[in-house]
Design an enzyme around this catalytic site. Structure first.
Site, PDB file in Angstrom:
ATOM      1  N   SER A  46      32.229  47.012  26.012  1.00 14.50           N
ATOM      2  CA  SER A  46      33.608  47.448  25.840  1.00 14.50           C
ATOM      3  C   SER A  46      33.909  48.404  26.991  1.00 14.50           C
ATOM      4  O   SER A  46      33.166  49.369  27.209  1.00 14.50           O
ATOM      5  CB  SER A  46      33.773  48.153  24.495  1.00 14.50           C
ATOM      6  OG  SER A  46      35.143  48.384  24.249  1.00 14.50           O
ATOM      7  N   GLU A  47      34.977  48.129  27.734  1.00 10.82           N
ATOM      8  CA  GLU A  47      35.136  48.810  29.024  1.00 10.82           C
ATOM      9  C   GLU A  47      35.484  50.294  28.916  1.00 10.82           C
ATOM     10  O   GLU A  47      35.496  50.997  29.915  1.00 10.82           O
ATOM     11  CB  GLU A  47      36.136  48.067  29.922  1.00 10.82           C
ATOM     12  CG  GLU A  47      37.583  48.047  29.456  1.00 10.82           C
ATOM     13  CD  GLU A  47      37.903  46.800  28.662  1.00 10.82           C
ATOM     14  OE1 GLU A  47      36.978  46.203  28.080  1.00 10.82           O
ATOM     15  OE2 GLU A  47      39.093  46.420  28.603  1.00 10.82           O
ATOM     16  N   ASN A  48      35.752  50.762  27.696  1.00  9.50           N
ATOM     17  CA  ASN A  48      35.931  52.212  27.555  1.00  9.50           C
ATOM     18  C   ASN A  48      34.592  52.942  27.512  1.00  9.50           C
ATOM     19  O   ASN A  48      34.574  54.169  27.382  1.00  9.50           O
ATOM     20  CB  ASN A  48      36.771  52.540  26.314  1.00  9.50           C
ATOM     21  CG  ASN A  48      36.167  52.006  25.041  1.00  9.50           C
ATOM     22  OD1 ASN A  48      35.642  50.892  25.018  1.00  9.50           O
ATOM     23  ND2 ASN A  48      36.223  52.777  23.986  1.00  9.50           N
TER      24      ASN A  48
END
Lengths: 220, 232
Positions: A46-48
């Protein structure tokens, strides 16, 4: 019958290989996580800033400090890792993520994608989409074949502002599976009950029908 | 050396109208709630805010938008905020949209003292307009600059009076890089401890980057999308 969203996700899940690190975008791509084939172990990014994203928490166990890129509460799994946004896009940019699945408004027959802006109507921003499409080795687009007015979303060229150039490798739509090659969209599978004629009629971009074209299966 | 402030009002006291601010957080996760509330109370205006998102209508940076305190927003995704969209479409506010990885990397290089960086994201798109392009090994890259901001406002889980910070879970997001990128970095923490209480091996932001620190109060930590699964 054209596929529903769950079936599009189910078909894309067959593209997952054991050991893959995978980034799933918001919308249909998120549903892919529900259909990971038995015996295939993948790590969701998840790119966060999370590798090893787990399922949603049970009620009462959700934490404001633990969310996915869609801002949904999630969980970690044994073996998860958490990092900052710069490292997250660092691993994306460096090609460590094996597969990215994302939605699109338009895809062109050379692999160009538009999915972030409709001038004068929608200005939400690109989020991480431009970084993902610029870097990922393998990009699959999950989308409806036509828009609500019936216009093809598989085009000779994108009319909306571009997110990335020549980057999409495969499209799974409600009508079939299409590789993007020098021959444009190459139809390799059609959805059960969908005819090649319908696919031809609804594809505005250059379309080739593979000799080996066959009806889509949802398990191997 | 005293970096400790009593509260947000004291820590942001010298922020003037027209300041360029970096604000940590992703969505509403890991945002400097106390600093935002203090900026609303202080009533400074014409702010430039660099942050991944613009909050929601009634929380996060959305609170500053409500009071029309923001002149320019620099962000990657602003889709959850109707007031933002209204001000944008009426030309009441300027917005610059930046790919998320480029935003993160521009913060990173600022804290590392690197003036610019070549990136692939945005080549061939609107983002490339007006930007210098370099070519290496047949690939085009956009030149993206470090940020020049006045203050960075970040949120951490724990901090000590030396300014060392530890962040928690995905509330990490942009906070460490923005902390490193601020000319003056103001950190609010859920728990402020004495030197020696944080294990130096697990410090995420070394105190050299943090100029002011205070223990925040009344954290709401609002959840934007509460998603749960059914009991098994």
């Amino acid at each position: 019958m054209a596929l529903n969203k769950e079936q599009i996700a189910q078909r894309i899940a067959l593209e997952l290989k054991d050991g893959y690190y995978v980034n799933l975008g918001i919308g249909i791509p998120t549903l892919v996580a529900n259909y990971i084939p038995h015996g295939v172990n993948v790590v969701l990014q998840s790119e966060n800033g999370l590798l090893g994203m787990g399922p949603f928490p049970f009620a009462g166990e959700e934490s404001a400090d633990l969310i996915n890129a869609g801002k949904q509460t999630v969980t970690t799994l044994p073996g998860s890792a958490i990092f900052d946004s710069a490292m997250s896009f660092g691993m994306i940019r460096a090609g460590k993520v094996d597969l990215t699945v994302l939605g699109a408004m338009e895809v062109a027959d050379n692999g160009d994608i538009a999915n972030w802006k409709i001038p004068g109507k929608m200005v939400k921003g690109m989020g991480g989409a431009m970084d993902l499409v610029a870097a990922a080795k393998n990009i699959i687009v999950a989308m409806q074949h036509t828009d609500k007015a019936g216009n093809s979303k598989l085009l000779p060229q994108c009319s909306l502002p571009i997110t990335g150039l020549k980057c999409v490798k495969k499209v799974v739509s409600d009508l079939g599976v299409f590789d993007i090659t020098d021959q444009g969209f190459v139809c390799i599978e059609y959805a059960p009950g969908v005819t090649i004629e319908e696919i031809k009629a609804k594809t505005a971009g250059k379309l080739t029908i593979a000799e080996s074209v066959h009806e889509m299966k949802f398990s191997e | 050396m005293n970096k400790v402030f009593a509260n947000a009002e004291e820590a942001i006291k010298d922020i003037q109208s027209g300041a360029v601010l970096m604000l940590g957080g992703f969505g509403l996760c890991g945002i400097p709630e106390n600093c935002i509330a203090a900026l609303v109370k202080k009533g400074v205006s014409n702010l430039t805010c660099i942050s991944n998102n613009a909050g929601v209508d009634d929380f996060g940076i959305g609170l500053l938008l409500q009071k029309k305190q923001v002149k320019k927003m620099i962000a990657s995704y602003v889709g959850e905020n109707a007031e933002f969209e209204r001000q944008l479409l009426h030309g009441e506010m300027e917005v610059q949209l930046i790919p998320q990885g480029t935003l993160a990397t521009r913060c990173l290089i600022t804290g590392y003292g690197i003036p610019f960086v070549p990136v692939l994201a945005g080549v061939g798109t609107e983002v490339a307009e007006g930007k210098e392009v370099v070519v290496r090994n047949g690939h085009q890259y956009l030149i993206e600059d470090a940020f020049d901001s006045d203050y960075a406002l970040v949120k951490a889980w724990k901090g000590d009076t030396m300014g060392n910070l530890i962040v928690k879970d995905t509330a990490r997001n942009f906070n460490p890089m923005m902390a490193m990128a601020g000319k003056i970095t103001i950190a609010e923490v859920e728990e402020l401890v004495q030197p020696g209480e944080l294990d130096p091996n697990f410090v995420h932001v070394p105190g050299i980057y943090v100029h002011r620190i205070f223990q925040g109060t009344n954290y709401e930590k609002r959840i934007e999308q509460r998603t749960v699964r059914k009991p098994e």
